[in-house]
Motif scaffolding. Structure first.
Motif, short mmCIF file in Angstrom:
data_model
loop_
_atom_site.label_atom_id
_atom_site.label_comp_id
_atom_site.label_asym_id
_atom_site.label_seq_id
_atom_site.Cartn_x
_atom_site.Cartn_y
_atom_site.Cartn_z
N ALA A 285 29.21 30.63 -26.17
CA ALA A 285 28.93 30.82 -27.60
C ALA A 285 30.11 31.50 -28.30
N ALA A 288 32.96 29.03 -28.62
CA ALA A 288 32.60 27.97 -29.58
C ALA A 288 32.76 28.47 -31.01
N MET A 289 32.31 29.69 -31.26
CA MET A 289 32.41 30.26 -32.61
C MET A 289 33.86 30.58 -32.98
N GLN A 294 31.67 29.30 -37.32
CA GLN A 294 30.69 30.18 -36.69
C GLN A 294 29.28 29.84 -37.15
N ASN A 296 28.04 26.99 -38.06
CA ASN A 296 27.55 25.76 -37.45
C ASN A 296 26.94 26.02 -36.07
N PHE A 297 27.66 26.78 -35.25
CA PHE A 297 27.17 27.01 -33.89
C PHE A 297 25.97 27.95 -33.91
N GLN A 301 22.31 27.46 -32.22
CA GLN A 301 21.62 28.45 -31.38
C GLN A 301 20.20 28.70 -31.89
N THR A 385 26.22 17.04 -33.59
CA THR A 385 27.08 18.22 -33.77
C THR A 385 27.92 18.05 -35.04
N SER A 389 33.67 20.06 -35.19
CA SER A 389 33.28 20.83 -34.00
C SER A 389 33.52 20.01 -32.74
N TRP A 393 31.08 22.03 -26.36
CA TRP A 393 30.50 23.38 -26.41
C TRP A 393 28.98 23.33 -26.54
N TYR A 394 28.52 22.36 -27.31
CA TYR A 394 27.10 22.27 -27.62
C TYR A 394 26.27 21.85 -26.42
N TYR A 397 26.48 24.64 -23.70
CA TYR A 397 25.67 25.82 -24.05
C TYR A 397 24.19 25.54 -23.86
#
Length: 495
Positions: A285, A288-289, A294, A296-297, A301, A385, A389, A393-394, A397
């Motif tokens: 996380a 990714a941020m 930030q 968006n992720f 979450q 996503t 981005s 990462w998505y 995670y």
């Protein structure tokens, strides 16, 4: 006309260059006697640091041979003492070589003092600098001093490897320290997947010994053991020696279904523990941020918190683009459909499909692919996503956070995964990654292995320890199987 057959006249070496050339030859051949003669015939007794290190290297590599051992120690100390003054600034290689000489001379205290002195010269410490002192103490049975070296090494941010742990294990066995043996066996479990034959011999010696037969816990119940195993990710509990009496020690092999061929214990596929899982998810996380928007992720979450029922995550792009590198190739909606339906059939649940919004948009614009994408969107199982981005990462995670399976052939060797710097990444992948193939259009899912080829501690106290080495098939690998009368509370459920 001057003819030299195309060859240039060989340039004469300066005395310094000739000295260095001879020293390099001695170093390559580990020729101590010639190195000593070279130094004694030199016009100046003072050496550059590079030349001194070469001499010390030759000395430290001449310790194993009885005929050169004493000469190597004497000559090495002579050189070091000659240069060890207020103007002398040794580097790590210097101190490591002299520490080896001190340890070979039976002076573990001096070897440890030399290793600790790296901080006086602003030199980055290395494990090899401390290994001579640790091995010297272990070799003479000075267990407490060996433990002191280990503690210091860890305080420097260094981590012991198998050879050092095996030495600590051996001295703990020889001095009958059952708690330390247990501690180092678990440290070994964390550092290596399988052990060398020399380490295996130390373990066999322990389990066959009188002291091992005397140790065992008597106050734990099954619930406590099961909870510890679950918390640790399976494969070990870490609560102490379980069982009673002598151990049955034998070499065995593990069948393809994970059953030990000697004792029929079921080995498991070991996961990372809860604390490691939480740390892993937080690391993903954070990165990714750091590398995307930030908000968006954070939105993802929050969405995942409300949709935590998934047991499988699907890397949509990896599957849709699999084997599509030909002229008419593109995104194969048929492949994605096949994987999604296969997962649903196996688990009775829809997987979470992660796909970039840009890809989703282009698929919706394609009349031949629109229907399936719309169907997945209607089911609420497709997460697009955001633009800008990285969808990697998505899906990573989601799989880590939800502790579920991940369908992808991505080996996750990309630089973004290297940034995680995770020593447990491989263990996580082994337990959670589902690979796939399409052979002549037919899908095959390759599930995680039924068991991990790592040191395992069972709920009844038995141990299974794999032997390192290349094998053509894992069923041919040799294992140490160690069992004894089951822990008498293990089959009782506490009130």
């Amino acid at each position: 006309m001057n003819h030299h057959n195309g060859r240039r006249k060989k340039q004469k070496l300066t005395p310094e260059a000739q000295f260095r050339s001879t020293l390099d030859h001695c170093s390559k051949k580990k020729d101590l006697s010639t190195a000593i003669s070279l130094y004694e015939s030199s016009a100046s007794p003072t050496l550059t640091l590079n030349n001194l290190n070469s001499f010390l290297y030759i000395c430290s590599n001449s310790l194993s041979a009885p005929e050169t051992r004493k000469s190597a120690i004497d000559f090495g100390f002579k050189l070091f003492n000659l240069h060890n003054n207020e103007n002398f600034k040794p580097n790590e290689a210097t101190l490591t070589a002299v520490a080896r000489l001190a340890a070979a001379n039976g002076d573990g205290d001096y070897a440890f003092e030399l290793a600790k002195s790296v901080k006086n010269y602003a030199v980055a410490p290395k494990l090899r600098t401390f290994a001579p002192a640790l091995n010297c103490y272990c070799g003479v049975g000075a267990a407490e001093k060996a433990y002191e070296v280990e503690e210091y090494v860890e305080s420097m941010g260094l981590h012991l490897e198998e050879s050092e742990l095996a030495a600590l294990l051996k001295v703990s066995v020889e001095t009958g320290r059952e708690t330390k043996v247990y501690e180092y066996l678990h440290k070994l479990r964390r550092v290596v997947r399988a052990v060398e034959e020399s380490t295996m011999a130390v373990l066999e010696n322990w389990f066959r010994g009188k002291k091992a037969a005397e140790v065992g816990l008597v106050s734990l119940d099954q619930n406590e053991i099961k909870e510890a195993i679950m918390r640790n990710g399976g494969g070990w509990h870490g609560l102490g020696w379980l069982g009673q009496g002598e151990w049955a020690v034998q070499r065995s092999s593990i069948a393809s279904d994970g059953l030990c061929c000697a004792c029929s214990e079921q080995l498991v596929c070991v996961d990372i523990d809860r604390a490691e899982t939480d740390k892993f998810a937080q690391s993903i996380a954070s990165l990714a941020m750091e590398r995307g928007l930030q908000s968006n992720f954070k939105e993802f979450q929050d969405w995942l918190e409300k949709h935590s029922e998934y047991e499988t995550v699907v890397d949509g792009a990896n599957i849709g683009l699999y084997q599509q590198n030909f002229a008419e190739g593109g995104f194969s909606i048929a492949q994605l459909d096949a994987v999604v339906k296969k997962v649903h059939t196996k688990t009775k649940k829809w997987p979470l499909i992660v796909l970039h919004k840009k890809r989703v948009r282009s698929l919706l614009e394609d009349a031949l692919k629109r229907e399936l994408i719309q169907e997945l969107m209607d089911l609420g199982v497709l997460y697009g996503t955001p633009y800008g981005s990285n969808d990697d990462w998505y899906w990573l995670y989601a799989a880590v956070k939800l502790k579920c399976l991940l369908v992808t052939n991505d080996e996750m060797r990309d630089h973004i995964f290297e940034l995680l710097g995770s020593n447990f990444f491989f263990r996580w992948k082994e337990r959670h990654q589902v690979r796939y193939t399409f052979l002549k259009g037919s899908l095959k899912l390759i599930m995680p292995p039924l068991y991990s080829g790592v040191i395992q501690e069972a709920k009844k106290g038995s141990w299974h320890i794999p032997l390192a080495g290349e094998v053509s098939d894992e069923s041919l690998r040799s294992w140490l199987c160690v069992t004894r009368s089951a822990y008498h509370e293990a089959d009782k459920v506490s009130d």
